[in-house]
Write a protein that holds these residues in place. Structure first.
Motif, PDB file in Angstrom:
ATOM      1  N   THR A 189      16.605  35.311  77.041  1.00  0.00           N
ATOM      2  CA  THR A 189      15.630  35.491  78.116  1.00  0.00           C
ATOM      3  C   THR A 189      14.541  36.498  77.780  1.00  0.00           C
ATOM      4  O   THR A 189      13.547  36.587  78.495  1.00  0.00           O
ATOM      5  CB  THR A 189      16.329  35.972  79.390  1.00  0.00           C
ATOM      6  OG1 THR A 189      16.920  37.259  79.150  1.00  0.00           O
ATOM      7  CG2 THR A 189      17.409  35.001  79.825  1.00  0.00           C
ATOM      8  N   LYS A 190      14.764  37.272  76.706  1.00  0.00           N
ATOM      9  CA  LYS A 190      13.855  38.371  76.339  1.00  0.00           C
ATOM     10  C   LYS A 190      13.699  39.363  77.492  1.00  0.00           C
ATOM     11  O   LYS A 190      12.611  39.930  77.703  1.00  0.00           O
ATOM     12  CB  LYS A 190      12.487  37.826  75.907  1.00  0.00           C
ATOM     13  CG  LYS A 190      12.531  36.904  74.702  1.00  0.00           C
ATOM     14  CD  LYS A 190      11.149  36.529  74.239  1.00  0.00           C
ATOM     15  CE  LYS A 190      11.204  35.524  73.088  1.00  0.00           C
ATOM     16  NZ  LYS A 190      11.940  36.030  71.916  1.00  0.00           N
ATOM     17  N   SER A 191      14.794  39.581  78.208  1.00  0.00           N
ATOM     18  CA  SER A 191      14.790  40.515  79.334  1.00  0.00           C
ATOM     19  C   SER A 191      15.996  41.440  79.239  1.00  0.00           C
ATOM     20  O   SER A 191      17.135  40.982  79.186  1.00  0.00           O
ATOM     21  CB  SER A 191      14.838  39.760  80.660  1.00  0.00           C
ATOM     22  OG  SER A 191      15.044  40.654  81.736  1.00  0.00           O
ATOM     23  N   LYS A 211       7.978  40.086  77.401  1.00  0.00           N
ATOM     24  CA  LYS A 211       7.743  39.274  78.585  1.00  0.00           C
ATOM     25  C   LYS A 211       8.878  38.265  78.727  1.00  0.00           C
ATOM     26  O   LYS A 211       9.144  37.484  77.814  1.00  0.00           O
ATOM     27  CB  LYS A 211       6.408  38.533  78.463  1.00  0.00           C
ATOM     28  CG  LYS A 211       6.062  37.714  79.709  1.00  0.00           C
ATOM     29  CD  LYS A 211       4.714  37.030  79.554  1.00  0.00           C
ATOM     30  CE  LYS A 211       4.392  36.212  80.801  1.00  0.00           C
ATOM     31  NZ  LYS A 211       3.070  35.524  80.674  1.00  0.00           N
ATOM     32  N   PRO A 212       9.585  38.282  79.873  1.00  0.00           N
ATOM     33  CA  PRO A 212      10.683  37.337  80.070  1.00  0.00           C
ATOM     34  C   PRO A 212      10.195  35.900  79.963  1.00  0.00           C
ATOM     35  O   PRO A 212       9.044  35.598  80.277  1.00  0.00           O
ATOM     36  CB  PRO A 212      11.174  37.656  81.485  1.00  0.00           C
ATOM     37  CG  PRO A 212      10.706  39.055  81.746  1.00  0.00           C
ATOM     38  CD  PRO A 212       9.409  39.188  81.006  1.00  0.00           C
ATOM     39  N   ILE A 263      12.777  37.925  91.149  1.00  0.00           N
ATOM     40  CA  ILE A 263      13.903  37.825  92.076  1.00  0.00           C
ATOM     41  C   ILE A 263      15.218  37.734  91.324  1.00  0.00           C
ATOM     42  O   ILE A 263      16.170  38.475  91.587  1.00  0.00           O
ATOM     43  CB  ILE A 263      13.732  36.597  92.998  1.00  0.00           C
ATOM     44  CG1 ILE A 263      12.513  36.789  93.895  1.00  0.00           C
ATOM     45  CG2 ILE A 263      14.977  36.389  93.848  1.00  0.00           C
ATOM     46  CD1 ILE A 263      12.168  35.552  94.709  1.00  0.00           C
ATOM     47  N   VAL A 264      15.291  36.839  90.348  1.00  0.00           N
ATOM     48  CA  VAL A 264      16.524  36.645  89.590  1.00  0.00           C
ATOM     49  C   VAL A 264      16.867  37.892  88.794  1.00  0.00           C
ATOM     50  O   VAL A 264      18.017  38.296  88.714  1.00  0.00           O
ATOM     51  CB  VAL A 264      16.386  35.416  88.661  1.00  0.00           C
ATOM     52  CG1 VAL A 264      17.601  35.306  87.769  1.00  0.00           C
ATOM     53  CG2 VAL A 264      16.230  34.150  89.495  1.00  0.00           C
ATOM     54  N   HIS A 265      15.863  38.551  88.217  1.00  0.00           N
ATOM     55  CA  HIS A 265      16.128  39.749  87.429  1.00  0.00           C
ATOM     56  C   HIS A 265      16.657  40.876  88.300  1.00  0.00           C
ATOM     57  O   HIS A 265      17.537  41.621  87.902  1.00  0.00           O
ATOM     58  CB  HIS A 265      14.836  40.196  86.726  1.00  0.00           C
ATOM     59  CG  HIS A 265      14.528  39.358  85.518  1.00  0.00           C
ATOM     60  ND1 HIS A 265      13.429  39.574  84.740  1.00  0.00           N
ATOM     61  CD2 HIS A 265      15.174  38.311  84.963  1.00  0.00           C
ATOM     62  CE1 HIS A 265      13.401  38.692  83.746  1.00  0.00           C
ATOM     63  NE2 HIS A 265      14.462  37.917  83.878  1.00  0.00           N
ATOM     64  N   ASP A 266      16.118  41.016  89.504  1.00  0.00           N
ATOM     65  CA  ASP A 266      16.618  42.051  90.389  1.00  0.00           C
ATOM     66  C   ASP A 266      18.082  41.818  90.715  1.00  0.00           C
ATOM     67  O   ASP A 266      18.881  42.746  90.748  1.00  0.00           O
ATOM     68  CB  ASP A 266      15.808  42.064  91.693  1.00  0.00           C
ATOM     69  CG  ASP A 266      14.421  42.660  91.484  1.00  0.00           C
ATOM     70  OD1 ASP A 266      14.240  43.322  90.446  1.00  0.00           O
ATOM     71  OD2 ASP A 266      13.534  42.448  92.339  1.00  0.00           O
ATOM     72  N   LEU A 309      21.741  48.825  72.079  1.00  0.00           N
ATOM     73  CA  LEU A 309      20.614  49.754  72.162  1.00  0.00           C
ATOM     74  C   LEU A 309      19.444  49.276  71.305  1.00  0.00           C
ATOM     75  O   LEU A 309      18.273  49.449  71.676  1.00  0.00           O
ATOM     76  CB  LEU A 309      21.060  51.158  71.743  1.00  0.00           C
ATOM     77  CG  LEU A 309      22.069  51.839  72.675  1.00  0.00           C
ATOM     78  CD1 LEU A 309      22.444  53.208  72.140  1.00  0.00           C
ATOM     79  CD2 LEU A 309      21.507  51.961  74.095  1.00  0.00           C
ATOM     80  N   ILE A 310      19.761  48.683  70.165  1.00  0.00           N
ATOM     81  CA  ILE A 310      18.693  48.124  69.315  1.00  0.00           C
ATOM     82  C   ILE A 310      17.991  46.981  70.045  1.00  0.00           C
ATOM     83  O   ILE A 310      16.754  46.899  70.047  1.00  0.00           O
ATOM     84  CB  ILE A 310      19.269  47.638  67.969  1.00  0.00           C
ATOM     85  CG1 ILE A 310      19.737  48.840  67.126  1.00  0.00           C
ATOM     86  CG2 ILE A 310      18.228  46.825  67.195  1.00  0.00           C
ATOM     87  CD1 ILE A 310      20.464  48.454  65.858  1.00  0.00           C
ATOM     88  N   LEU A 311      18.780  46.107  70.660  1.00  0.00           N
ATOM     89  CA  LEU A 311      18.185  45.015  71.431  1.00  0.00           C
ATOM     90  C   LEU A 311      17.335  45.554  72.571  1.00  0.00           C
ATOM     91  O   LEU A 311      16.265  45.003  72.882  1.00  0.00           O
ATOM     92  CB  LEU A 311      19.280  44.101  71.993  1.00  0.00           C
ATOM     93  CG  LEU A 311      19.949  43.145  71.017  1.00  0.00           C
ATOM     94  CD1 LEU A 311      21.040  42.348  71.722  1.00  0.00           C
ATOM     95  CD2 LEU A 311      18.934  42.193  70.405  1.00  0.00           C
ATOM     96  N   TYR A 312      17.798  46.612  73.195  1.00  0.00           N
ATOM     97  CA  TYR A 312      17.023  47.205  74.288  1.00  0.00           C
ATOM     98  C   TYR A 312      15.668  47.698  73.777  1.00  0.00           C
ATOM     99  O   TYR A 312      14.639  47.508  74.424  1.00  0.00           O
ATOM    100  CB  TYR A 312      17.791  48.363  74.921  1.00  0.00           C
ATOM    101  CG  TYR A 312      17.186  48.828  76.226  1.00  0.00           C
ATOM    102  CD1 TYR A 312      17.597  48.279  77.437  1.00  0.00           C
ATOM    103  CD2 TYR A 312      16.188  49.799  76.248  1.00  0.00           C
ATOM    104  CE1 TYR A 312      17.029  48.684  78.633  1.00  0.00           C
ATOM    105  CE2 TYR A 312      15.614  50.212  77.439  1.00  0.00           C
ATOM    106  CZ  TYR A 312      16.047  49.650  78.628  1.00  0.00           C
ATOM    107  OH  TYR A 312      15.464  50.050  79.809  1.00  0.00           O
ATOM    108  N   GLY A 313      15.677  48.344  72.605  1.00  0.00           N
ATOM    109  CA  GLY A 313      14.432  48.818  72.028  1.00  0.00           C
ATOM    110  C   GLY A 313      13.480  47.680  71.669  1.00  0.00           C
ATOM    111  O   GLY A 313      12.255  47.813  71.800  1.00  0.00           O
TER     112      GLY A 313
END
Length: 243
Positions: free
Chosen positions: A155-157, A213-214, A224-227, A203-207
């Motif tokens: 999802t790139k989120s 952009k999702p 909405i879905v992300h929240d 943590l690497i993925l988070y960086g």
């Protein structure tokens, strides 16, 4: 003067307690709404199983009282969480939840403890057998963080993988891996080493994806879905506390 492993273990206890207490806000919402809604009970049931077995391991293994103290606390907290689930679960889910709790939190620990005590007269062998079972269960539980990482890449989120939970799981794995190394305890070292590696990967993925952009949804629906998933992320992942 106390050994370095004692101080490392105390730090590990503090971090593990914080992770055990991280779902308190979620359960406060459950109590206020008087419903478990879409929250899942399995992560807490599995964490209670792991905490119970690690508590017993710490009791029967000489010098591992720091393992038993923090996991004893964890078992108590998770018992409260599971009890709240049983109390507030919808009627159509309550029976299934009771069956799973009975199998994993009552039947399995009793069988494991009785079997190891019956099979081995030597306390060291009993300790090692429980350590083997506990470590194996914790490694299996890491399928949940792996699933979360896959979702982040797809999802790139990073909202599917809350930063602070990932950070504290990384820190928890690192501290207890150091403790296990100092104690020469392979049963603690292997799963915590795995936890440290997965925590580092998270943590690497988070960086990488924190500003990405999702993909896959329109902007309004994405938010909405992300929240929803950000809230669920703290409660839908099995937390393999390996203290």
């Amino acid at each position: 003067m106390a050994e370095p492993s004692f101080y490392i273990g105390v730090i590990g206890n503090v971090i593990s307690v914080l992770v055990f207490l991280s779902p308190v806000e979620t359960f406060w919402k459950i109590v206020k709404r008087r419903s478990t809604e879409e929250y899942k009970s399995l992560p807490y049931i599995c964490t209670l199983l792991g905490s119970s077995l690690w508590t017993y391991y710490g009791i029967v293994t000489p010098g591992e009282y720091l393992v038993s103290t923090v996991n004893g606390f964890g078992a108590l907290v998770e018992t409260i969480y599971v009890s709240l689930f049983l109390f507030y679960a919808p009627r159509h889910l309550k029976l299934n939840t009771i069956i799973v709790v009975g199998m994993l939190n009552v039947f399995f620990p009793i069988v494991a403890i009785v079997a190891t005590r019956s099979a081995f007269e030597d306390e060291k062998m009993r300790s090692q057998s429980i350590g083997f079972i506990s470590a194996g269960l914790n490694i299996i539980m890491y399928g949940s963080p792996l699933s979360a990482m896959k979702t982040v890449v797809t999802t790139k989120s990073v909202k599917y993988m809350p930063f602070w939970l990932s950070f504290f799981l990384f820190l928890n794995g690192a501290i207890w891996a150091v403790y296990a190394s100092l104690q020469h305890d392979v049963f603690l070292l292997v799963p915590n080493g795995v936890g440290f590696v997965f925590g580092t990967m998270q943590l690497i993925l988070y960086g990488i994806y924190r500003n990405a952009k999702p993909v896959g949804l329109s902007n309004g629906l994405t938010e909405i879905v992300h929240d929803q998933d950000e809230e669920e992320g703290l409660t839908s992942r099995v937390v393999p506390l390996l203290s």
